[in-house]
Design a protein around this motif. Structure first.
Motif, mmCIF file in Angstrom:
data_model
loop_
_atom_site.group_PDB
_atom_site.id
_atom_site.type_symbol
_atom_site.label_atom_id
_atom_site.label_comp_id
_atom_site.label_asym_id
_atom_site.label_seq_id
_atom_site.Cartn_x
_atom_site.Cartn_y
_atom_site.Cartn_z
ATOM 1 N N TYR A 94 5.573 -23.038 -26.401
ATOM 2 C CA TYR A 94 6.240 -23.289 -25.682
ATOM 3 C C TYR A 94 6.829 -24.256 -25.007
ATOM 4 O O TYR A 94 7.802 -24.472 -24.187
ATOM 5 N N LYS A 95 6.282 -25.048 -25.210
ATOM 6 C CA LYS A 95 6.004 -26.392 -24.391
ATOM 7 C C LYS A 95 6.388 -26.305 -23.005
ATOM 8 O O LYS A 95 7.795 -27.336 -22.240
ATOM 9 N N ALA A 96 5.555 -25.463 -22.437
ATOM 10 C CA ALA A 96 5.795 -24.635 -21.049
ATOM 11 C C ALA A 96 5.200 -26.485 -20.261
ATOM 12 O O ALA A 96 4.709 -26.930 -20.300
ATOM 13 N N LYS A 97 6.018 -26.337 -18.506
ATOM 14 C CA LYS A 97 4.851 -26.573 -17.840
ATOM 15 C C LYS A 97 4.156 -26.111 -17.467
ATOM 16 O O LYS A 97 4.052 -24.660 -17.397
ATOM 17 N N VAL A 98 2.923 -26.156 -17.164
ATOM 18 C CA VAL A 98 1.910 -25.191 -16.533
ATOM 19 C C VAL A 98 0.729 -25.472 -15.464
ATOM 20 O O VAL A 98 0.609 -26.983 -15.216
ATOM 21 N N ILE A 99 0.936 -24.838 -14.316
ATOM 22 C CA ILE A 99 0.172 -24.841 -13.092
ATOM 23 C C ILE A 99 -1.427 -24.530 -13.517
ATOM 24 O O ILE A 99 -1.897 -23.552 -14.419
ATOM 25 N N ALA A 100 -2.668 -25.921 -13.488
ATOM 26 C CA ALA A 100 -3.690 -25.628 -13.990
ATOM 27 C C ALA A 100 -4.215 -25.735 -12.207
ATOM 28 O O ALA A 100 -4.794 -26.395 -12.184
ATOM 29 N N LEU A 101 -4.669 -24.468 -12.635
ATOM 30 C CA LEU A 101 -5.612 -23.838 -10.903
ATOM 31 C C LEU A 101 -7.580 -24.642 -11.111
ATOM 32 O O LEU A 101 -7.771 -24.731 -12.278
ATOM 33 N N CYS A 102 -7.758 -25.862 -10.093
ATOM 34 C CA CYS A 102 -8.716 -25.748 -10.298
ATOM 35 C C CYS A 102 -10.210 -25.184 -9.780
ATOM 36 O O CYS A 102 -10.948 -24.814 -8.870
ATOM 37 N N MET A 103 -10.109 -23.977 -10.897
ATOM 38 C CA MET A 103 -11.562 -23.216 -11.048
ATOM 39 C C MET A 103 -12.063 -22.673 -12.497
ATOM 40 O O MET A 103 -11.228 -22.815 -13.411
ATOM 41 N N ASP A 104 -13.375 -22.666 -12.373
ATOM 42 C CA ASP A 104 -13.944 -22.083 -13.728
ATOM 43 C C ASP A 104 -14.574 -21.001 -14.031
ATOM 44 O O ASP A 104 -14.547 -20.314 -13.038
ATOM 45 N N ASP A 105 -15.199 -20.557 -14.652
ATOM 46 C CA ASP A 105 -16.250 -19.506 -14.607
ATOM 47 C C ASP A 105 -17.175 -19.367 -13.480
ATOM 48 O O ASP A 105 -17.849 -18.327 -12.732
ATOM 49 N N GLY A 106 -17.368 -20.231 -12.559
ATOM 50 C CA GLY A 106 -17.939 -20.597 -11.322
ATOM 51 C C GLY A 106 -16.916 -19.896 -10.430
ATOM 52 O O GLY A 106 -17.940 -19.917 -9.379
ATOM 53 N N GLY A 107 -15.873 -19.279 -10.488
ATOM 54 C CA GLY A 107 -15.471 -19.287 -9.239
ATOM 55 C C GLY A 107 -14.219 -19.959 -8.756
ATOM 56 O O GLY A 107 -14.370 -21.176 -8.658
ATOM 57 N N MET A 108 -14.546 -19.771 -7.041
ATOM 58 C CA MET A 108 -13.024 -20.701 -6.308
ATOM 59 C C MET A 108 -13.913 -21.716 -5.742
ATOM 60 O O MET A 108 -15.491 -22.005 -6.399
ATOM 61 N N GLU B 71 -15.715 -24.771 -4.455
ATOM 62 C CA GLU B 71 -16.327 -25.265 -2.609
ATOM 63 C C GLU B 71 -15.884 -25.573 -2.588
ATOM 64 O O GLU B 71 -16.534 -26.612 -1.407
ATOM 65 N N SER B 72 -16.063 -26.916 -2.867
ATOM 66 C CA SER B 72 -16.166 -28.551 -2.442
ATOM 67 C C SER B 72 -14.840 -29.208 -3.508
ATOM 68 O O SER B 72 -14.075 -29.527 -4.206
ATOM 69 N N VAL B 73 -14.698 -30.888 -2.727
ATOM 70 C CA VAL B 73 -13.609 -31.499 -3.313
ATOM 71 C C VAL B 73 -13.746 -31.994 -4.263
ATOM 72 O O VAL B 73 -13.627 -31.719 -5.749
ATOM 73 N N ASP B 74 -15.559 -31.868 -4.839
ATOM 74 C CA ASP B 74 -16.327 -32.541 -6.371
ATOM 75 C C ASP B 74 -16.068 -31.349 -6.957
ATOM 76 O O ASP B 74 -16.305 -31.806 -8.395
ATOM 77 N N ASP B 75 -15.900 -30.576 -5.997
ATOM 78 C CA ASP B 75 -15.876 -29.258 -7.442
ATOM 79 C C ASP B 75 -14.880 -28.986 -8.493
ATOM 80 O O ASP B 75 -14.502 -29.250 -9.459
ATOM 81 N N ARG B 76 -13.408 -28.860 -7.371
ATOM 82 C CA ARG B 76 -12.258 -29.828 -7.671
ATOM 83 C C ARG B 76 -12.658 -30.381 -8.846
ATOM 84 O O ARG B 76 -11.515 -30.215 -9.807
ATOM 85 N N LEU B 77 -12.595 -32.205 -8.524
ATOM 86 C CA LEU B 77 -13.009 -32.718 -9.443
ATOM 87 C C LEU B 77 -13.244 -32.811 -10.878
ATOM 88 O O LEU B 77 -13.164 -33.185 -12.120
#
Ligand code: THG
Length: 265
Positions: A115-129, A131-137
């Motif tokens: 759909y050539k959509a814009k997309v929100i990409a949440l900074c999370m993976d199978d490790g869950g939410m 926990e830090s700035v480094d996690d998000r990076l």
């Protein structure tokens, strides 16, 4: 500054009712009001329609697009509901959301491409939410290159650092702000977005915290928000802070909003 209006979300009791009763008038009125108040995109979520979420999402997209010209942000944890909403949508939609979780990534990426959509990409993976700035990076370091390799333009990607409640940990506010700054520095062409209300969860006078947090986020490079556009003080501060951050040439938007009576001190 991009404003995504959050009010058509069935986690809100009024919307859960309106969706269950297929109260088209109520939902269309809320769509019109949000656009009138300055929303550029309208989020649509019907997560409470268990077992028929894809059918209800099709209905929601159709009735909202009947009355407003802006694009919609199709918001669901179900890939089937996202697909149904996207198929009904006219123009370039936004998808809420993809993550680096294996299953979510595999289900949602083909929809972003198709759909050539814009997309929100949440900074999370199978490790869950995160926990830090480094996690998000670290997670963004998989999301952004993965999306770009799949042909998604950087300008269509909106990284969401995931905001956690300040009432749980007094450092969650600064952690989010530092995350935005770090993400923006590493990926200057990629957008950043967040929902404002998580930060105030469980605390009194939530709107005060949401408003202050919005201004602080804006100064660190946040360029989109999922918020309640009917909160007039919030929208007034958003226009004022955007102008003060040098993102409103000749203060034209600020002046136009004031003249139209859309913002007030
Ligand atoms: N990031 C992304 N998507 C999101 C969020 C985010 N989607 C959901 C949420 N956060 C943003 N949307 C809403 C929608 C409605 C409300 C809050 C956030 C809301 N909540 C009432 C309350 O908290 O008081 C519910 C009560 C009621 O009205 O029944 O209005 O961060 N990508």
């Amino acid at each position: 500054m991009l404003v995504v209006g959050e009010l058509i979300n069935s986690s809100r009791k009024a919307i859960a009712r309106a969706v269950a009763e297929r109260d088209k008038e109520y939902i269309q009125d809320l769509a019109r009001k949000q656009v009138e108040a300055g929303a550029h995109i309208i989020d649509v979520n019907c997560g409470t329609s268990i077992g028929e979420e894809d059918k209800v999402m099709t209905w929601l997209v159709n009735i909202v697009q009947e009355v407003v010209d802006v694009p919609l942000c199709i918001d669901s944890p179900s890939a089937e509901a996202l697909a149904a909403g996207l198929a009904a949508h006219k123009g370039q939609a936004m998808i809420n959301s993809i993550t680096a979780e294996k299953q979510r990534w595999e289900e949602v990426l083909p929809l972003v491409q198709k759909y050539k959509a814009k997309v929100i990409a949440l900074c999370m993976d199978d490790g869950g939410m995160p926990e830090s700035v480094d996690d998000r990076l670290r997670v963004a370091g998989r999301l952004v290159p993965g999306l770009v390799e799949a042909g998604i333009p950087e300008e269509d990607i909106y990284l969401d650092p995931l905001i956690k409640p300040l009432g749980v940990n007094s450092q969650y506010g600064v952690e989010a702000l530092e995350s935005v700054a770090a993400l923006k520095e590493k990926y200057p062409k990629v957008h950043t977005i967040c929902g404002l209300s998580n930060v105030s969860y469980g605390l009194p006078e939530r709107r005060l915290l949401n408003r202050a947090f919005m201004v602080m986020c804006l100064t660190r490079g946040m360029d989109a928000f999922i918020l309640d556009p009917l909160d007039m003080p919030l929208m007034g501060l958003l226009k004022a802070a955007t102008a003060l951050a040098g993102q409103d040439e000749y203060c034209l938007e600020y002046i136009a909003a004031a003249r139209a009576g859309k913002i007030k001190a």
